[in-house]
Every structure is written in C-alpha cells, then in structure tokens.
Design an enzyme around this catalytic site. Structure first.
Site, PDB file in Angstrom:
ATOM      1  N   THR A 178      43.543   3.427 -48.759  1.00  0.00           N
ATOM      2  CA  THR A 178      44.181   2.138 -48.455  1.00  0.00           C
ATOM      3  C   THR A 178      43.351   1.007 -49.065  1.00  0.00           C
ATOM      4  OG1 THR A 178      43.055   1.904 -46.329  1.00  0.00           O
ATOM      5  CG2 THR A 178      45.185   3.032 -46.302  1.00  0.00           C
ATOM      6  N   LYS A 226      35.833   1.383 -50.057  1.00  0.00           N
ATOM      7  CA  LYS A 226      34.442   1.017 -49.790  1.00  0.00           C
ATOM      8  C   LYS A 226      34.273   0.265 -48.476  1.00  0.00           C
ATOM      9  CE  LYS A 226      33.715  -1.024 -53.835  1.00  0.00           C
ATOM     10  NZ  LYS A 226      34.454  -0.168 -54.743  1.00  0.00           N
ATOM     11  N   GLY A 284      42.921  -7.369 -68.321  1.00  0.00           N
ATOM     12  CA  GLY A 284      43.065  -6.569 -67.096  1.00  0.00           C
ATOM     13  C   GLY A 284      41.786  -5.883 -66.674  1.00  0.00           C
ATOM     14  N   GLU A 304      39.550  -8.904 -62.318  1.00  0.00           N
ATOM     15  CA  GLU A 304      40.612  -9.259 -61.373  1.00  0.00           C
ATOM     16  C   GLU A 304      40.973 -10.743 -61.519  1.00  0.00           C
ATOM     17  OE1 GLU A 304      41.685  -7.103 -58.843  1.00  0.00           O
ATOM     18  OE2 GLU A 304      40.283  -5.495 -59.315  1.00  0.00           O
ATOM     19  N   LYS A 322      28.043  -1.027 -53.725  1.00  0.00           N
ATOM     20  CA  LYS A 322      27.829   0.317 -54.278  1.00  0.00           C
ATOM     21  C   LYS A 322      26.363   0.744 -54.171  1.00  0.00           C
ATOM     22  CE  LYS A 322      31.778   0.080 -57.410  1.00  0.00           C
ATOM     23  NZ  LYS A 322      32.206  -0.445 -58.718  1.00  0.00           N
TER      24      LYS A 322
END
Lengths: 343, 343
Positions: free
Chosen positions: A101, A130, A212, A215, A230
């Site tokens: 999701t 994440k 692309g 964002e 991360k």
C-alpha cells in the site's frame, strides 16, 4: 514435495500489480526451482478485496480483470466490496503478507494496521512500504520476535539493489565497520546532471521531473529523507539497532550549487548524496548529506539514476554493490526474492 | 541454545592458518550472533594431524604452536604424526570439512580424497581449493545430492568477493541472462598498468610479480585458466550445469599489445579479461578472453587488482558487485561465511 505458501497481497498500485504479474507468470518456475507452491489467498485494495478458495485466486484472470480497469472487489465470484485488509488478514489462515500500500510517514497507515495484524497472526511480512517499518521499527521487531516471524524489507531498502541480503548473507562472520550508500535514484540523477553540464539544481530537478525520474513533489527525495529512511532501516538490521527517523542528521541536495560541483571537480572529486552508518567508539553514527568523493571511491562512478551501496568490513575489506532496476517491476522482484528466501 | 558444529580443517598453509586465526578470534562472536558453537575437532597438514577431544582443539594454542614453527602433528598432546586427512575424516564424527590444501588441476589431490571422504560421511564441505571441484564437479555434486550434503565454494570462486551467494540469494526468483566477471586480480592489475602507462605486457607482468600480485609462475592466471575455472564453477551452480574445464573457450592476456590498449582507449574503451556465461537459444555459452568494454560498462571502472562480477537478469536488470580482499584472510573470511550460512 513442494511446500505451500499462502499469501495475502495488500495494495494493487504499480508495485502490487507488478507483483501479481510475477506471481501469475512464474509460479511454476518458483515451484520447480525453489519447491514453493505459492497460493494467492486474497488480494486487497482501497475499495475491498478478492478472497479465493483453497486453491487461491486465479492470478492471471485477476490481473486481466485489473488491467481492464476492474476493481479487485468486483472480481467475480471472489470480490467482496468494503472488505478491509485487516479483516482479510484476521480471517484467513495464511503464511505471509505482501504489503504494497502507499507509504506515508505520518502514521504509516494503512500498512501499519496490516503489518501488526499479520504479525499477530504469526504471519511473515514482506513489505515494499517503508513508512510503517521506519515509524514503528522497534515495536514491529519486538512483536515479530515474540511471534517467531520475519519482516522482510528488501523492497523498502532500495528495491532491486540488494542491500540487506548482501549485508546479512554475503558478509556473514565479518565485522561491519561502515556502510555508505547512494540510495535514491532521483537525487543521484540531479547531481550527475549538475556534474556533467554545470546545470543549476533547479534546472536539473526540472529535467528529472520531466523524465519521470523525480516526483512532482520531490521533497522526500531532495531533502534527503528517503535516503535517511533507507539507511536507518539498513543500519537497524545490520547493526542490530532500533533507530527511528529522528535519530539521524539529514541534509539534502537543495543547497548544492554549480560552484560547489565545479570546486569538487577541480579537486578531482564528485558530489554525491550519501547515507552513512559508521561504527565508532560512541556507537553507530548515522548521517545523510552531500559528500565529496574521490574519483577512486567505488561510489564515485555510480551515475544517473543508478543506486549503490558499499560495505567496509574488517576481514573482507570493501564490497560494493550497484545497479538494480528502479521500477515497480524491480520492487516486485525484490519482494518475490524475499518471499522465496523466507520459506 | 547454540548448535554445535564439529569441524575438520585440512591444510595449514596461508589460508588454513588465517582460518584458524578467525576460529580462534571469533568463536564467541559466531556463537552470540549466529547461534553456532564451532568446535575444531581436528586439523591436518602434510605431516600428520592434531585430533582434539570432545571439546575440540584449543585453537589459540594451536595457532601459537604453528606460528612458532611447530608442525600440527607435534602439537602436544593432540599431535599424531603420519595421520592423514582421510583417516581423520573417516574416524571422527564431524559435521563439516574445511578444505584448504594446495590446489592442483592435475588430479585435484589431496583435496579430492578429502572431499569425497567427507561427503561419504555425510559431512558438508567448505572448500577454498578449486582443483577437485572443477575437475570432479559432476561426481561431487551427485554424491552430495545423494548424501544430502552441501558443497560450499565461495572461497574458490573469487574469495571475499561474493559471487555465488549474490546469484543464489540476492537474485532469487529472477532469471539470470548473463554473467560477466573480472575474476582474477593479477591479470586485471597487468591490464590496468598497460592502460595507464602504455606499458608492454612483459613490463607490467614483471611489476605485478615484484609486488607479489602475480605468481612467479603466472601461467594459470595470464592464460585465463584461473578465470575459466571460476566462471565454470559459478555457471555450474547458478545455471544448474555440470561443465568441466574443457567445456569453455579460453584466451588469456599474453597477446594483448600496447597497440590494442591504445586503440581501445581511442575508441573510449578499456580492455579487460572477462569470464562470461550467457544464456542463449543454444544453451548457456561460456568463454574467457580479453574484451573491449565501453566506459559506461559497470566493469570498466574496476581497476588494479580488484575483482568484480556483473549479473544481468530479467526483472532486476543488472547488478554488479566489486571488491573483496584478495588475501588469505579474505579467502578465510569467505570460508567462515559459508560455514555460518550452511548451518
């Protein structure tokens, strides 16, 4: 004899669909190569779920239905409008949650609810999401330990670039001294363009957005937070820590100027956005920020939207991994990898 | 609760001694991190063996004895002059053979005898010794399958550079399309020097020999056979083949001229000795030879005595690993890694 693995897939965005496609295409191969008979027991999206019978959902048909614009809850005869991920997880006796999701760093929902529910049921979790992992690392880790389950997060830590499994498997027995990573493709693309052309940050960002690669709202990336999330996850796992997003000093690339880039170049260096976790006398220190690297540094030649991670160890010295597709397919492949390695 | 793992170590040259040192230094850490209680049941060298009691040999004391110039068979009260590796393996009920005797590509002895004996006993094998694995891959593989044992050969396939475990674990579920590797440090050093200075092959070789990077008898390396042996082992494991050293076309670097290097450079390329295994319509094709790589190829920037391997896959695209110490310690660390991951 194959081992059956019953799966709940939550989230049918780009990564979820790519994963469904892998399940549809390669189940036979996964069974013959790895002895795992994968059964998609249920798939869930924002409007409801499809719940299969004992043999699971027909993955190829579900994919066709979704590609034709159908919602998962209208996939006849399995669709159940309004059925939530938590309900599916609580009711079905399955082995693993594949969580894809959308990530949010506010409350980690709905992934947070799914993951806690799955662990409570004794399910393993494979997450590309994440948010909940970063926000609730300690609680999730503790619950997983109590229940004897694994939380597998390759897809959340640089996707198809292998990070955690290199650190855990390939470096087993060595003492990890330092981790340095270029863990975000869009910022590396922007810095590479500034390096190549002397472009302004704003110009390079705009180009990355048009391609692309960045964002429309690039803040999470360019302010260094994606890299920070991360490296926190990687350091938690590999150094056995329980840090959260506030336990790391973060600087992004928004203040890097063409002059900085030129100055570095004149000194034979390149500027890269590096996430670092370093073992020191005072414990493991984490940071994210633009760093000047010598041309001989193994991360210096990682250019464009490519990612890489470099491990410094005592007995094996330095080992660097680079590459891995940055795409929904790459993330889905990382989830399939975790699924295979977990069972 | 820790799991006890009883070990026989055959070979006490540089790699064997480095491994003994790791066992002496890190047994406590291996137990706390991985839950493995390592017991060195016996150590064997050319003149005999030392065989421990139920608690195994005192590794630190044995190391001290060897460093002082003592032979393993004179290590009181455990030494047994004339005792062979096969005898030790046949008599002791142990779990794993660590094989580090000198490699030979003629008959693979004495490693061949040790490895077959260990597999017959149902022991796992961790080998730094390439010879017997390359020469008898199919027989060893078949015997291991029958006995349900593993043969772990990280140290024989580029030592501390992770190759097989990346291919098996990090790329699980992806389809491997091509493997390309710079798998020999001394030839890469020679080609790098020819590239940097326009040196002759002979001059660069002599320099590498003076620095201890190339062997006094460099033929195995410069004729490409060492690279061939490694790529055969890697391809056998990752593509499920049973090839031997004769199933690969091999060209070394002895005919590479300064003119070749200059010509490549003028075209923006570098010459590297590449071992390749490529999936084609006619099966997997293996070769070793000097190759011109574009500067953007991920192996192009691997210079000096460094090694690297690059995997091209369908779903994760290209993943490249570089580095890893080329030394007895690096090879010993790769063996310890295999040992930990096997149990």
């Amino acid at each position: 004899m194959s081992k059956s693995v019953k799966i709940v897939l939550c989230g049918l965005g780009n990564v979820g669909k790519a994963l469904l496609e892998l399940l549809a295409e390669r189940s036979g191969e996964v069974e013959s190569r790895y002895g795992l008979h994968l059964i998609l027991s249920a798939a869930v999206d924002i409007g409801g779920a499809a719940v299969g019978n004992d043999e699971g959902l027909p993955t190829a048909k579900l994919l066709e239905h979704l590609k034709a614009g159908g919602a998962v809850e209208s996939f006849s005869p399995f669709g159940q409008p309004g059925k939530t991920g938590k309900e599916v997880i609580d009711e079905a006796a399955t082995d693993v949650l594949l969580e894809t999701t959308p990530t949010t760093l506010v409350d980690g929902e709905p992934g947070r609810t799914h993951i806690f529910a799955a662990l409570e049921q004794g399910m393993d979790v494979v997450s590309a999401n994440k948010g909940p992992i970063v926000l609730f690392y300690q609680e999730l880790h503790e619950l997983a330990r109590q229940k004897g389950c694994g939380i597998h997060i390759s897809a959340a830590t640089a996707a198809a670039l292998p990070t955690l499994d290199v650190g855990q498997v390939c470096l087993a027995g060595a003492t990890l001294l330092e981790i340095e990573g270029i863990l975000n493709g869009s910022t590396n693309y922007i810095l590479t363009r500034m390096q190549q052309d002397g472009s302004d940050y704003e110009v390079a960002l705009k180009e990355a957005q048009e391609l692309g690669i960045a964002e429309t709202d690039p803040r999470l990336d360019v302010e260094g937070r994606d890299t920070a999330n991360k490296i926190v996850l990687i350091a938690n796992r590999l150094f056995g820590l329980s840090l959260g997003p506030k336990d790391i000093s973060v600087e992004g690339i928004t203040h890097v100027t063409p002059e900085d880039v030129a100055e570095a170049r004149d000194a034979g260096q390149v500027i890269k956005l590096i996430g670092t976790a370093k073992r020191t006398d005072k414990g493991v220190q984490l940071s994210v920020g633009p760093k000047r690297l010598d041309q001989t540094h193994p991360l210096a030649s990682v250019s464009g939207s490519e990612k890489a991670i470099s491990y410094l160890t005592d007995t094996m010295h330095r080992i660097t991994v680079s590459g891995g597709k940055s795409s929904p397919v790459g993330a889905a492949a990382a989830m399939l990898k975790d699924l295979i390695n977990a069972f």
